[in-house]
Each structure stands twice: as structure tokens, then as C-alpha cells.
Write a protein that holds these residues in place. Structure first.
Motif, PDB file in Angstrom:
ATOM      1  N   UNK A 148       0.834  -1.196   0.000  1.00  0.00           N
ATOM      2  CA  UNK A 148       0.000   0.000   0.000  1.00  0.00           C
ATOM      3  C   UNK A 148       0.872   1.251   0.000  1.00  0.00           C
ATOM      4  N   UNK A 149       0.620   2.127  -0.948  1.00  0.00           N
ATOM      5  CA  UNK A 149       1.387   3.381  -1.013  1.00  0.00           C
ATOM      6  C   UNK A 149       0.447   4.556  -0.740  1.00  0.00           C
ATOM      7  N   UNK A 150       1.033   5.646  -0.307  1.00  0.00           N
ATOM      8  CA  UNK A 150       0.222   6.786   0.102  1.00  0.00           C
ATOM      9  C   UNK A 150      -0.469   7.447  -1.084  1.00  0.00           C
ATOM     10  N   UNK A 151       0.272   7.653  -2.154  1.00  0.00           N
ATOM     11  CA  UNK A 151      -0.297   8.432  -3.251  1.00  0.00           C
ATOM     12  C   UNK A 151      -0.253   7.725  -4.590  1.00  0.00           C
ATOM     13  N   UNK A 152       0.823   6.990  -4.879  1.00  0.00           N
ATOM     14  CA  UNK A 152       0.972   6.405  -6.207  1.00  0.00           C
ATOM     15  C   UNK A 152       1.518   4.996  -6.093  1.00  0.00           C
ATOM     16  N   UNK A 153       1.000   4.103  -6.964  1.00  0.00           N
ATOM     17  CA  UNK A 153       1.449   2.703  -6.941  1.00  0.00           C
ATOM     18  C   UNK A 153       2.295   2.360  -8.155  1.00  0.00           C
ATOM     19  N   UNK A 154       2.640   3.368  -8.991  1.00  0.00           N
ATOM     20  CA  UNK A 154       3.303   3.025 -10.252  1.00  0.00           C
ATOM     21  C   UNK A 154       4.756   3.499 -10.338  1.00  0.00           C
ATOM     22  N   UNK A 155       5.372   3.833  -9.199  1.00  0.00           N
ATOM     23  CA  UNK A 155       6.783   4.225  -9.260  1.00  0.00           C
ATOM     24  C   UNK A 155       7.648   2.988  -9.449  1.00  0.00           C
ATOM     25  N   UNK A 156       8.823   3.188 -10.058  1.00  0.00           N
ATOM     26  CA  UNK A 156       9.734   2.061 -10.286  1.00  0.00           C
ATOM     27  C   UNK A 156      10.179   1.438  -8.975  1.00  0.00           C
ATOM     28  N   UNK A 157      10.432   2.258  -7.984  1.00  0.00           N
ATOM     29  CA  UNK A 157      10.911   1.727  -6.707  1.00  0.00           C
ATOM     30  C   UNK A 157       9.858   0.849  -6.044  1.00  0.00           C
ATOM     31  N   UNK A 158       8.587   1.297  -6.070  1.00  0.00           N
ATOM     32  CA  UNK A 158       7.501   0.490  -5.477  1.00  0.00           C
ATOM     33  C   UNK A 158       7.325  -0.800  -6.256  1.00  0.00           C
ATOM     34  N   UNK A 159       7.424  -0.708  -7.572  1.00  0.00           N
ATOM     35  CA  UNK A 159       7.301  -1.901  -8.410  1.00  0.00           C
ATOM     36  C   UNK A 159       8.415  -2.902  -8.107  1.00  0.00           C
ATOM     37  N   UNK A 160       9.652  -2.393  -7.993  1.00  0.00           N
ATOM     38  CA  UNK A 160      10.775  -3.280  -7.675  1.00  0.00           C
ATOM     39  C   UNK A 160      10.601  -3.911  -6.293  1.00  0.00           C
ATOM     40  N   UNK A 161      10.121  -3.119  -5.345  1.00  0.00           N
ATOM     41  CA  UNK A 161       9.910  -3.646  -3.994  1.00  0.00           C
ATOM     42  C   UNK A 161       8.887  -4.777  -4.015  1.00  0.00           C
TER      43      UNK A 161
END
Length: 901
Positions: A104-117
């Protein structure tokens, strides 16, 4: 990769890789948990430990990934958190449950870092062997999903923080609560209840299924989840203990729910471990294994597996009832209904109250009602009369209170009078009895009912427990009131419906004892008659119906009901037309209550035919043979029908326009029994075929009976009943996948064979297409002419068997020989496990013994085929005991050899 995260162990299967090491550790810990479970550890401890195991793996990997992340990537994911949802969020993981996780992310779910995580997390779980349900969502996306998808809403409702930024999680929880746990609660409860009803329709609408889904069937874990979801939405209480602390669930109910949950958790974990995968269907094999694990042993009157399933039904029935009562209390009604309910109602009969569309006992009157068994039974009679169900809370209060009232207090004339009034009605009888059973009141009136509560019948024939089957049988009898045919007419003519319904209630209560259940049932019926104060004649009728409840089915399905001796013997046992009427309805209702589609039109027709012949005999018109006037009328009717029939190409060369003398000569060649028991339509079909019959080639005629969904194949041939015709015919039909229901073997005085086989074709729902009929006919003729063999047909027509072996192993083959049922024939009954080709094997053995088969009835006895043959040897019955013994031994040997192949 300055702004990314190393997401994956590059060589997870290498012996020295971190993933391989973790896999080894997890396997060892899971095996340890399995040993603990087998040796008695609570199911709750195992699901918590399994949840902890996954928590450790996920949290450790999450921290590992953050630790090795670049500074830029770490900054990007610091406004994220890892969340367990669904069953994992509830901390209820079974060994092979799906692990549902959300990043779960605060504002955006499509950043590369979140995707890699997310890749690093979820790939890690997959490498470790977990079944993962994963998602990556921003808070706004998760909230929108909850609005659009009901299962997603409940999964998110059970969210549990694992790692990451707790502020993000708290923000999500607060916004979710404001959005969903306010004015939308009544709508949510209604939607979840409807969703659960759809589950019941799919996975079983009764607790008492023999192979239930322990998660989704009625009374399964999903009922517990429903209770928890409603509790969270309505009271913000997430556990049973929290609901108890709020005063919403009584402590006695909480203890029962927790006990049921522990039972279901434990057996679910054992099933998963044993299967090595997710397994929620409680199969017969699982039941035997679990009974052994629980230390249960077979008793003379009750198998260990039956004891285990009684525990299962007790827990699941209690769980379901408590869940539904809780839901009833939480549901809100429109304001006008609440206003209507708030208007004080006057007491009914001084003790009862109508609240909305329910009947209840006011709290100030409860002690008074509990002190008078007559009032307790009257409550349910009033419910039946007015069409008002007894309030679930009242049922619950009675459930706990009635147990302490001695049975003897219910054995009074007034209580018996009210109970008989309930049984005498023609509406809501089963529904009322079921409510009484839920309140444990029924067993006060019929004590034997207490012993069969949740008693399973460990076979694949019955689909319900004994108590559920008995109540369903009453319901099936009631449904016949709307029947427009013979059954509806007979049900309407029954004078003492209370005795019929009581017999249905009692007929199987002798099960679970070491003695024959019909004999035990007779004793139960006698004791019940005494308690209810029945007259001598009423008692005799009730005892007969219970003791002989299988007789009519056995006679109709296993005997030649066109044999005068069979009818006369049956009529002597039945004695009166009133008992005969009761007997027919009891038999039909009993069979219909076994399971879906067990009672079919074919069985109904046989039972009605037996009823009709017996009724005529009891009324003094028992001669089944035609008199001279009836014979002449039959000749005239057949002649007219033949004249009206369109001539076929083959018939032109013979009797394109048959005269009446030819018809009379042909009919005179048939046995008297054929003329009296065969329909005009079939006689015309047979004579038309005989017209076309040549001396060297047999004919096979077909006729589909839409009302029975049965196809009749009739073989006609000249030259006498050559040995093996029946054997080869049954062999071909079996090889082509047809199920033989009945066979009539007839050789006329002039040597013409007319053998008729009634079959069910499982490959087609309705009438088989012409190409199917043609194929069967041609194959039969080819085999009879020696151009093909049954073995070759079997080889070409091999079918995949989708059934599974019965868990207790193969049943013993039984062969019975009876010389009392028929004056002309010896009756041989073979009971054996069913298998494609069994009938052919038996027929081949009979032919090999030099026996002539005159008719056959093909049926079922529980899980076995029940094949009955009317035979002679050299035209005579087989009376020699030594020959009878040889026949029995030969048949058993051949059948066992075939079944063991």
C-alpha cells in the motif's frame, strides 16, 4: 542500479543461496507443526504459528530489500507499507492457504521503486513455495476497489499491518472506516448475507451433507467469517471475544462458537497437511483418517467415522444457527417497519406474542411457558397455523432450557393431542418439525430422535444424515399434495396423515444400532405409540409402516409385479387399502429424500403399478388375466391400430393389410401374462415387427418413452430362445454405455423370441438421436449373427470411470436364491459392487450353468447393484439344495473375479 532495489535471489535453487536456506528452514518448521498437530496441539495454535512463519519471512524480506535499496529508492518507498489482507489478515492461515498481501502506497502505486519492492517481496514468497495473492495499490485505489467489489471490501476490512510506514496504514484504516462503516452498514450486511446464500446454493444448503466443504458449505468456516464481518461493520469488534465483551454475543454462545472454530481449524490443517495442498472438501477418505487421528474406534453400533461426523454436524449446526441468530439481531428494518413493530401487540392465548412476522415468547412469560410442556408444543402449533416462524432468539432460549425438562413431562394427553395436530396438517409440517428439532423439543416427544442427531450414513447412496433425511421425507410427502397425478390423489385420500408423517419421522431412527434398523424401528414405533396414546389399530399401522418401510420398494424393483403370486403375497402383508395408500406415499417420500434425482419417473411408475394391482386384489378384483370378453376386445383394438398404421417397405410383402384372424392367431401365441400386462401400443409394435420378421435375421425395434426418459429395445427372432441371447444383448448394451433397468424375456409357443430391455442412456438428457439407436440395433444384430463379439464391442467402447473406490473397500458379493416368490420361476438376487459389464458377467455365468432367464430387474441396494433374475432349468424351478449352493458359489466366484480385475 543507483535508484533501484535488488529484487530477486539470482540462483534460488543453489544449495548455498539464501532462498534455499530459508526453504529448508520453513520446511523443517512446517513439519514440526504437523507433528505437533498430529500429537494433539490445538488448531488455533497451528494457524497462528503458520501465520507467524509467513510474517517472519515477509517482514524479514521487506527489511532486507529496504536495507539494500539505494538512497533514492528508499526515499521513494518510505510512504509505503506492507499489509496482510483476507484470511492472512485474520491470522487464520492453514498449511496451504493463499497468502493475500497488499503493498500500500500513500499516493501512487506506479513508481519504479515500489514496483521493484513488490517484485522482490512476492517473487521471494513464490520461491519459498507459497501461493500468493498480491496487489500494489495507492490508498485511493484500494478504497475505490472496496466500493466496487464486495469480496475485496471484506478482505480489506481485515487488513493487518506488517511492515513499513504505520502512518500510511492508519490513514487507510481511518478513511476506510469512515467510508464503509457508517450509513452503509445495513446495505453491507444484506449484501454479505445474499452472497452467503449463493454459497449455500453452490456448496450445500444443509449442514448435513455427507462430503461437505468445511469452508463454504452451510455451517462451515465462512459462516464464522460472516459473523465476524458483520460484527466488525456493526460494532467495530473484530473478534468473538470483543463481541462478547460488548454484550452482543452471550458467553455460552461464544464458547460454542470458539469450540466449533477450533474443531474446524484443526481438521482443516490436518486435511491440508495430508493432501499436500489446499483441501477443503471433507471426503469419505478424509473422514476415516481424521476419525483415526482423533482416537475414535469402531463400536458395534457405530463406526468411528460416524462418531466423527456426528461431532462435525454438532459443531457446524450450532455454528450456523448462532451465526444466523446473530445476523437477525443486527439487521435494521425500514422506519415504517420499526414503527409497526413498536406498536404494542396483545398476547396470543395469554402466553405468546407476534413481533413483526415472527412468533415469540415475551420475557415475562418465558418461565411460565417453560414450566408447561403443553405451552411449549402449542407455540410451534400456533406457528404452523398462522404461518409465522418462531423467532430465532426464542429458539435459542428453548435450546438451552428444554434440555433440563424431563421427557416424562411431555408424555401427557394434551401434549400428544397438540403434537398429532401438527402431524395431521397438510402444510408446514416438516418446517414445524425442523424448528422443533432445532430447539431440541422434538426429541422430548420422540426420544429416539436425539440419538440420530447428526448421525451420518457411511455410504454413497444416502446424501443426508438420518435426522435430516427423516425430516426431508416428511417434506417430500407434503409436496405430493400439489401432484396432479396418481400420487397426489392417493395422498389426498389418506385419512390419517398424522400416522403417515409420524412413520416417515420414525422410519430410520433404528439406524446406528447393531441390530437391523427396521426391527429397532418397530420397537421405537411401539414406544412412541404408547407415549402418544394411540389406539391399538393406530399403533399396529404405525409399527407396520416403520417395520416394513422397505418392502414396497423391494417388491416393485426386485420382483415381477405382473406375477399374481407376487401381488397376492404383497396384498396379504398389507391387508387394507388405507395401509396400502400410506405405504405408497411413505415409499415415494423415503426414496425422494435420499438425495437429488434418486426418485425418478421409472421408479414412480413401478410403484404406482404395484399399488394399482394390489388395490384391485384387496378390492376383490385381483385376477390379472383377461377374461374372454376382454381378449376379444383386445384383438379388435390391436387390429384397428394395425390397420391405421402406415405400412413399411418390409411389411408389404407380408401382411400389408392384416386381417382380424391373423391378429387373433398371433396374440394366442403369447403367454396370458403378456396379454394382460402389456400396453396396446407395445403389442401393436411387436406384431408389426413380427410381420416383417424373416427366418434367418433378428430384428431390433426401439421406442423412447419420454415420460420415463427410458428407451425400450425389443429383440425379435425366430427359432426359439437360443442360449445366450439375453447374455449377448446385455453385453452389447453395457459395452455401449447403456444402463439396463428391466428385461422381459419371452418365447412364444411358435418359438418366436420377444425380448424387451428398458434402458437409460446417460449420454443423452432426452431422446437418443436416430444415429445412436441405429448403432445399438446394428451392433446387437451383428453380435447375434456371429459377425462380432461382446468382448470386441467392450474393447472398442471402453470408457473412463470417473467414480472413486469406496473408502471402506469393496463390499462382499451376496447371492440369494428364493423359491417362494414365484410359482413358475426360481428368483436369484445378486448384490455386488457396480461396474460396467457386471450384468453381462452374471448373465454369462447363468447361461454357463444351463439356466434359462425369463425376466430381470436391475436396481440398487445402497452402494451395490441389486440384479434380480427369474430363471428355470429345463423349464422347471430349481429346488435341489445342492444345485442352489453350486449356483451361489459359481456366481460369487465369477462376480468377484470380474470386480477384482
Amino acid at each position: 542500479m543507483s535508484d533501484s532495489i535488488q529484487t530477486h535471489d539470482p540462483e534460488p535453487n543453489h544449495p548455498d543461496s539464501p532462498t534455499r536456506s530459508t526453504q529448508t528452514m520453513l520446511h523443517a518448521r512446517r513439519e514440526d507443526l504437523r507433528r505437533q498437530l498430529v500429537h494433539g496441539s490445538p488448531g488455533s495454535a497451528i494457524v497462528e504459528a503458520l501465520t507467524d512463519l509467513v510474517d517472519e519471512a515477509l517482514i524479514s524480506q521487506y527489511r532486507h530489500l529496504l536495507h539494500q535499496a539505494s538512497q533514492a529508492a528508499a526515499a521513494d518507498v518510505q510512504r509505503c507499507c506492507l499489509v496482510a489482507v483476507g484470511g492472512y489478515g485474520r491470522r487464520e492461515l492453514a498449511p496451504y492457504s493463499d497468502v493475500d498481501v497488499m503493498l500500500l502506497s500513500e499516493a501512487s502505486s506506479d513508481s519504479h521503486a515500489v514496483s521493484d519492492l513488490s517484485k522482490g517481496l512476492f517473487h521471494h514468497l513464490w520461491d519459498l513455495g507459497f501461493q500468493v495473492g498480491h496487489s500494489v495499490r495507492a490508498i485511493s485505489e484500494a478504497l475505490a476497489l472496496a466500493d466496487a467489489d464486495l469480496p475485496a471490501k471484506t478482505a480489506l476490512m481485515e487488513s493487518r499491518f506488517l511492515a513499513g510506514n504505520p502512518e500510511v496504514f492508519q490513514d487507510f484504516r481511518n478513511r476506510f472506516a469512515r467510508r464503509n462503516l457508517d450509513k452503509r452498514v445495513p446495505q453491507f450486511i444484506q449484501q454479505k448475507l445474499e452472497e452467503r446464500q449463493r454459497d449455500y446454493a453452490k456448496f450445500g444448503e444443509t449442514v448435513f451433507l455427507l462430503e461437505p466443504n468445511i469452508k463454504k458449505s452451510q455451517g462451515g468456516l465462512r459462516d464464522l467469517h460472516l459473523l465476524q464481518w458483520v460484527g466488525m461493520a456493526k460494532y467495530q469488534a473484530s473478534t468473538i471475544q470483543d463481541l462478547t465483551n460488548c454484550g452482543v454475543i452471550a458467553r455460552t454462545d461464544a464458547l460454542a462458537i470458539q469450540e466449533a472454530r477450533e474443531f474446524l481449524w484443526r481438521i482443516r490443517c490436518l486435511m491440508h497437511f495430508d493432501a499436500g495442498r489446499a483441501q477443503d472438501i471433507l471426503t469419505f477418505e478424509d473422514q476415516e483418517r481424521l476419525a483415526m487421528n482423533m482416537g475414535l474406534t469402531d463400536q458395534p453400533h457405530l463406526l468411528a467415522v460416524e462418531q466423527f461426523m456426528q461431532q462435525y454436524y454438532r459443531h457446524t449446526m450450532g455454528l450456523h444457527d448462532r451465526c444466523m441468530r446473530f445476523i437477525d439481531r443486527t439487521r435494521e428494518f425500514p422506519w415504517w417497519k420499526r414503527l409497526w413493530h413498536s406498536i404494542p401487540s396483545s398476547l396470543i392465548e395469554g402466553s405468546f406474542l407476534k413481533v413483526g412476522d415472527r412468533l415469540t415468547v415475551p420475557s415475562e412469560k418465558l418461565i411460565q411457558v417453560l414450566g408447561k410442556p403443553e405451552l411449549l408444543v402449542r407455540l410451534f402449533r400456533l406457528s404452523q397455523e398462522r404461518g409465522l416462524p418462531v423467532d430465532s432468539q426464542t429458539i435459542e432460549e428453548l435450546y438451552y432450557a428444554v434440555h433440563d425438562i424431563p421427557n416424562e413431562q411431555f408424555h401427557t394427553p394434551n401434549v400428544s393431542r397438540i403434537f398429532r395436530a401438527i402431524l395431521s396438517d397438510t402444510g408446514r409440517v416438516a418446517q414445524t418439525l425442523t424448528a422443533m428439532h432445532r430447539a431440541t423439543l422434538l426429541e422430548k416427544l420422540v426420544p429416539a430422535f436425539a440419538r440420530v442427531r447428526g448421525l451420518m450414513q457411511f455410504n454413497q447412496y444416502h446424501k443426508y444424515t438420518v435426522d435430516e433425511h427423516s425430516l426431508l421425507a416428511v417434506r417430500q410427502a407434503e409436496l405430493l399434495a400439489a401432484n396432479q397425478g396418481t400420487l397426489g390423489k392417493v395422498y389426498a385420500e389418506i385419512k390419517q396423515k398424522d400416522l403417515l408423517h409420524l412413520a416417515l419421522l420414525l422410519h430410520d431412527l433404528g439406524k446406528g444400532k447393531s441390530e437391523d434398523h427396521s426391527d429397532v424401528g418397530k420397537v421405537i414405533a411401539h414406544k412412541t405409540s404408547e407415549r402418544l396414546g394411540l389406539t391399538h389399530d393406530e399403533s399396529q399401522m404405525l409399527e407396520f409402516l416403520v417395520h416394513k418401510h422397505l418392502l414396497m420398494a423391494h417388491t416393485a424393483f426386485r420382483r415381477d409385479i405382473h406375477d399374481e403370486k407376487v401381488i397376492q403375497t404383497f396384498a396379504r402383508v398389507v391387508k387394507t387399502t388405507e395401509i396400502l395408500r400410506q405405504f405408497l406415499i411413505l415409499t415415494v417420500a423415503d426414496i425422494a429424500a435420499v438425495g437429488p434425482d434418486v426418485m425418478n419417473k421409472w421408479k414412480e411408475t413401478l410403484l404406482i403399478e404395484l399399488f394399482s394391482h394390489t388395490h384391485d386384489t384387496l378390492a376383490g378384483h385381483g385376477d390379472l388375466r383377461l377374461d374372454e370378453q376382454e381378449k376379444q376386445q383386445q384383438v379388435q383394438d390391436v387390429y384397428l391400430q394395425l390397420c391405421q398404421a402406415e405400412p413399411t417397405q418390409d411389411s408389404v410383402a407380408h401382411h400389408a393389410a392384416p386381417d382380424k384372424q391373423w391378429v387373433q392367431e398371433q396374440l394366442s401365441q403369447f403367454p396370458a401374462r403378456y396379454r394382460s400386462s402389456t400396453s396396446l401400443e407395445r403389442i401393436v409394435l411387436h406384431l408389426a415387427a413380427i410381420e416383417r420378421l424373416s427366418s434367418d435375421a433378428p430384428l431390433v425395434e426401439t421406442q423412447y418413452h419420454a415420460d420415463l426418459n427410458v428407451t425400450e429395445y425389443t429383440l425379435l427372432a425366430r427359432g426359439g430362445n437360443k442360449p445366450g441371447i439375453f447374455m449377448n444383448m446385455t453385453g452389447v448394451l453395457a459395452a455401449l454405455g447403456l444402463e439396463v433397468l428391466d428385461a422381459q424375456i419371452l418365447t412364444r409357443k411358435d418359438g418366436i423370441v420377444v425380448d424387451s430391455f428398458s434402458v437409460k442412456d446417460p449420454d443423452y438428457d432426452g431422446a437418443p438421436p436416430p444415429r445412436r439407436l441405429e448403432r445399438v440395433c446394428q451392433t446387437v444384430i451383428s453380435v447375434l449373427k456371429g459377425e462380432d463379439t461382446v468382448d470386441q464391442v467392450f474393447e472398442r467402447g471402453k470408457r473412463v470411470v470417473f467414480g472413486r473406490l469406496y473408502p471402506t473397500g469393496r463390499n462382499e458379493t451376496e447371492v440369494q436364491i428364493n423359491n417362494d416368490s414365484s410359482d413358475q420361476h426360481t428368483v436369484i438376487e445378486v448384490f455386488a459392487d457396480d461396474k460396467q459389464g457386471l450384468l453381462f458377467v452374471i448373465a454369462r455365468a447363468l447361461v454357463g450353468l444351463g439356466l434359462s432367464i425369463h425376466s430381470a430387474r436391475i436396481g440398487k441396494r445402497l452402494d451395490q447393484a441389486a440384479d434380480v433374475f427369474y430363471v428355470t432349468a429345463d423349464g422347471q424351478k430349481i429346488e435341489d439344495p445342492q444345485i442352489c449352493t453350486r449356483i451361489q458359489e459359481t456366481l460369487r466366484k465369477e462376480v468377484d473375479k470380474f470386480l477384482d480385475e
